[in-house]
Write an enzyme that holds these catalytic residues in place. Structure first.
Site, short mmCIF file in Angstrom:
data_model
loop_
_atom_site.label_atom_id
_atom_site.label_comp_id
_atom_site.label_asym_id
_atom_site.label_seq_id
_atom_site.Cartn_x
_atom_site.Cartn_y
_atom_site.Cartn_z
N THR A 21 -3.24 -11.88 -38.36
CA THR A 21 -2.50 -12.97 -37.71
C THR A 21 -1.14 -12.52 -37.16
O THR A 21 -0.43 -13.31 -36.55
CB THR A 21 -2.26 -14.15 -38.68
OG1 THR A 21 -1.58 -13.63 -39.82
CG2 THR A 21 -3.56 -14.80 -39.12
N GLN A 79 1.58 -9.99 -34.84
CA GLN A 79 1.63 -9.58 -33.42
C GLN A 79 0.56 -8.52 -33.13
O GLN A 79 -0.28 -8.69 -32.23
CB GLN A 79 3.01 -9.00 -33.11
CG GLN A 79 3.08 -8.27 -31.77
CD GLN A 79 4.40 -7.53 -31.54
OE1 GLN A 79 5.26 -8.04 -30.86
NE2 GLN A 79 4.57 -6.34 -32.10
N ASP A 80 0.57 -7.44 -33.89
CA ASP A 80 -0.36 -6.33 -33.60
C ASP A 80 -1.79 -6.73 -33.89
O ASP A 80 -2.71 -6.38 -33.14
CB ASP A 80 -0.01 -5.10 -34.44
CG ASP A 80 1.35 -4.52 -34.07
OD1 ASP A 80 2.01 -5.09 -33.18
OD2 ASP A 80 1.74 -3.52 -34.67
N ASP A 109 -6.08 -11.24 -50.52
CA ASP A 109 -4.68 -10.90 -50.67
C ASP A 109 -4.63 -9.42 -51.02
O ASP A 109 -5.47 -8.94 -51.79
CB ASP A 109 -4.08 -11.75 -51.80
CG ASP A 109 -2.57 -11.67 -51.78
OD1 ASP A 109 -1.94 -12.70 -51.49
OD2 ASP A 109 -2.02 -10.58 -52.04
N ALA A 155 -1.20 -5.01 -42.52
CA ALA A 155 -0.47 -6.05 -43.26
C ALA A 155 0.68 -5.49 -44.08
O ALA A 155 0.70 -4.30 -44.40
CB ALA A 155 -1.45 -6.78 -44.18
N SER A 192 7.25 -6.63 -43.10
CA SER A 192 7.58 -5.68 -42.02
C SER A 192 9.03 -5.74 -41.56
O SER A 192 9.39 -5.11 -40.58
CB SER A 192 6.64 -5.93 -40.83
OG SER A 192 6.85 -7.24 -40.34
N SER A 242 5.37 4.02 -39.81
CA SER A 242 6.52 3.53 -39.02
C SER A 242 7.54 4.64 -38.81
O SER A 242 7.71 5.52 -39.67
CB SER A 242 7.16 2.39 -39.81
OG SER A 242 8.48 2.19 -39.39
N GLU A 266 10.45 4.29 -39.31
CA GLU A 266 11.44 4.14 -40.38
C GLU A 266 11.28 5.21 -41.46
O GLU A 266 12.18 5.40 -42.28
CB GLU A 266 11.38 2.74 -40.98
CG GLU A 266 11.97 1.67 -40.08
CD GLU A 266 13.50 1.72 -39.96
OE1 GLU A 266 14.16 1.91 -40.99
OE2 GLU A 266 14.01 1.59 -38.84
N TYR A 276 12.12 -0.43 -47.21
CA TYR A 276 10.95 -0.48 -46.31
C TYR A 276 10.53 0.94 -45.91
O TYR A 276 9.35 1.30 -45.97
CB TYR A 276 11.30 -1.31 -45.08
CG TYR A 276 10.24 -1.30 -44.00
CD1 TYR A 276 9.21 -2.23 -43.99
CD2 TYR A 276 10.27 -0.34 -42.98
CE1 TYR A 276 8.24 -2.20 -42.99
CE2 TYR A 276 9.31 -0.31 -41.99
CZ TYR A 276 8.30 -1.25 -42.00
OH TYR A 276 7.33 -1.22 -41.03
O1 G4F Z 1 14.18 -5.77 -34.58
P1 G4F Z 1 14.59 -5.11 -35.83
O2 G4F Z 1 14.67 -5.98 -37.04
O3 G4F Z 1 13.60 -3.89 -36.03
P2 G4F Z 1 13.67 -2.57 -36.95
O4 G4F Z 1 14.55 -2.75 -38.10
O5 G4F Z 1 14.00 -1.41 -36.04
O6 G4F Z 1 12.17 -2.45 -37.47
C1 G4F Z 1 11.03 -2.71 -36.65
O7 G4F Z 1 10.54 -1.50 -36.10
C2 G4F Z 1 10.03 -0.56 -37.07
C3 G4F Z 1 9.46 0.63 -36.29
O8 G4F Z 1 10.48 1.45 -35.88
C4 G4F Z 1 8.95 -1.19 -37.90
F1 G4F Z 1 8.50 -0.30 -38.82
C5 G4F Z 1 9.46 -2.44 -38.59
O9 G4F Z 1 8.38 -3.06 -39.28
C6 G4F Z 1 9.97 -3.39 -37.52
O10 G4F Z 1 8.89 -3.77 -36.71
O11 G4F Z 1 16.01 -4.42 -35.65
C7 G4F Z 1 16.29 -3.51 -34.60
C8 G4F Z 1 17.77 -3.18 -34.62
C9 G4F Z 1 18.29 -2.76 -35.98
O12 G4F Z 1 19.14 -1.65 -35.81
C10 G4F Z 1 19.10 -3.95 -36.48
O13 G4F Z 1 20.18 -3.62 -37.35
O14 G4F Z 1 18.50 -4.34 -34.29
C11 G4F Z 1 19.62 -4.45 -35.15
N1 G4F Z 1 20.06 -5.86 -35.18
C12 G4F Z 1 21.26 -6.31 -34.75
N2 G4F Z 1 21.35 -7.63 -34.92
C13 G4F Z 1 19.35 -6.91 -35.64
C14 G4F Z 1 20.17 -8.04 -35.46
N3 G4F Z 1 18.11 -6.99 -36.15
C15 G4F Z 1 17.64 -8.23 -36.49
N4 G4F Z 1 16.37 -8.34 -36.98
N5 G4F Z 1 18.41 -9.36 -36.35
C16 G4F Z 1 19.69 -9.33 -35.83
O15 G4F Z 1 20.36 -10.35 -35.72
#
Ligand code: G4F
Length: 347
Positions: A27, A29-30, A80, A103, A106, A147, A149, A171
């Site tokens: 359910t 995005q991917d 689950d 799943a 994330s 990831s 990460e 994570y």
């Molecule tokens: O969109 P984000 O929460 O993605 P993040 O942390 O890069 O992780 C995503 O990508 C990974 C793959 O590289 C996945 F493994 C993981 O599951 C996920 O899909 O944040 C992106 C960037 C970060 O540097 C964060 O600190 O945006 C910065 N940010 C700044 N303001 C914010 C915000 N992030 C979020 N979520 N919300 C904010 O208000």
């Protein structure tokens, strides 16, 4: 066994020549884009869903409400990832030839708040599935959603499949554990397990608490006079942002090979959060400086400053290439949010 379709022995009613895929996280995005891709390729697609999932408004509702699809080539099963007994039952009923394990919790920022359940859901659940796959009579090709990460404060740039792991969040640690386990099971037991080391991948179906969707949504609402400011954390961090639709194709390609391997899936380009914000405001012709404010609540205790992957291996070996530009992606996401607001669905 019970399935949501109300049909016992569902896998036996699909044509014998169909490939059978099982998806955890169907359910998300991917999961939703992957389901569409596999249905187009005439797979029988089975998804594991939690009892608590709201299927009615989920990203696969359009498929679930399609009589030609649901119960015929798409099947859902309650399960689950913490419940190994049920997962084993689903496996013996479905007898998948491909498993896409997507799943798990994330959100990187959230993993600092709920580290234990994050590690359980990501780490132990992957181990549980590897053990189940190891016991299957038929061979099951296993895709594990790793990831970028895992690289954390990476030792080199761009990162490749050989870059040392230095995760910077609970994570990232959990994904590193699961990624290494997948490699151990591949090498020790000869299982077909592929780690897709995916960099950030986005779309209008992205969850609202990820930064790209949050920016696109609030920018659209500001443009329509519904909000006055965009509150964000770190604007300087740099990520490698691609399109989710392309990334699910990469997952599928990895399982169509004769030999399993790990692949970085990335665009090779890096942009800051600030770049994303500016590109989003440019779509609606508004000045970002007037609306963007820093809110420390969205800062993380620590995080990778800059992540960018090298897609060289997957390009050369599997012929995969990301489509479209960064600005196309931003435009697509903002326009989708404008359409939602204009349709009165996000008031
Ligand atoms: O969109 P984000 O929460 O993605 P993040 O942390 O890069 O992780 C995503 O990508 C990974 C793959 O590289 C996945 F493994 C993981 O599951 C996920 O899909 O944040 C992106 C960037 C970060 O540097 C964060 O600190 O945006 C910065 N940010 C700044 N303001 C914010 C915000 N992030 C979020 N979520 N919300 C904010 O208000």
């Amino acid at each position: 066994m019970a399935s949501l379709n109300g049909v016992a022995g569902v896998s036996r009613i699909v044509a014998d020549n169909k490939k059978t895929a099982l998806i955890t996280g169907i359910t998300g995005q991917d999961g939703s884009y992957l389901t569409e891709l596999l249905l187009e390729k005439e797979y029988a697609v089975h998804g594991v869903v939690r009892r608590t999932s709201n299927l009615l408004r989920s990203r696969i509702e359009h498929l679930r409400s399609d009589e030609k699809v649901y119960g015929k080539s798409l099947f859902l099963h309650y399960g689950d990832l913490s419940d190994g007994t049920t997962l084993r039952r689903i496996f013996s009923e479905v007898q998948p030839t491909e498993l896409y394990h997507l799943a798990g919790q994330s959100h990187v920022g959230l993993s600092f708040e709920i580290p234990e359940s994050t590690c359980e859901e990501i780490g132990m659940a992957t181990l549980r599935l590897l053990e189940i796959v190891r016991d299957q009579p038929q061979s099951v090709k296993f895709y594990h959603a790793s990831s970028s990460e895992i690289f954390g404060n990476a030792a080199e740039s761009p990162q490749t499949e050989l870059t040392p792991l230095r995760p910077a969040s609970p994570y990232g640690c959990a994904k590193a554990f699961a990624t290494q386990l997948a490699r151990v099971y591949r090498e020790s037991y000869g299982l077909f397990v592929a780690n897709g080391i995916l960099y950030n991948h986005e779309s209008p179906r992205r969850g609202e608490n990820f930064v790209t969707r949050k920016i696109a949504r609030v920018v659209a609402r500001i443009a329509r006079g519904l909000e006055e400011e965009l509150l964000l954390g770190n604007l300087e961090s740099r990520r490698d942002w691609g399109r989710a639709q392309d990334y699910v194709t990469a997952m599928w390609l990895m399982l169509q090979q004769d030999k399993p391997a790990d692949y970085v899936v990335a665009t090779g380009e890096t942009h800051s959060v600030r770049d994303f914000v500016e590109a989003a405001f440019a779509v609606v012709n508004l000045p970002s400086k007037k609306y963007v404010k820093h809110n420390p609540a969205f800062d993380r205790p620590t995080e990778p400053a800059r992540l960018v992957g090298s897609p060289e291996k997957i390009r050369v070996e599997l012929g995969w290439r990301p489509q479209g530009s960064f600005t196309d992606l931003v435009r697509e996401m903002v326009e989708a949010e404008l359409a939602t607001v204009d349709a009165g669905k996000d008031t």
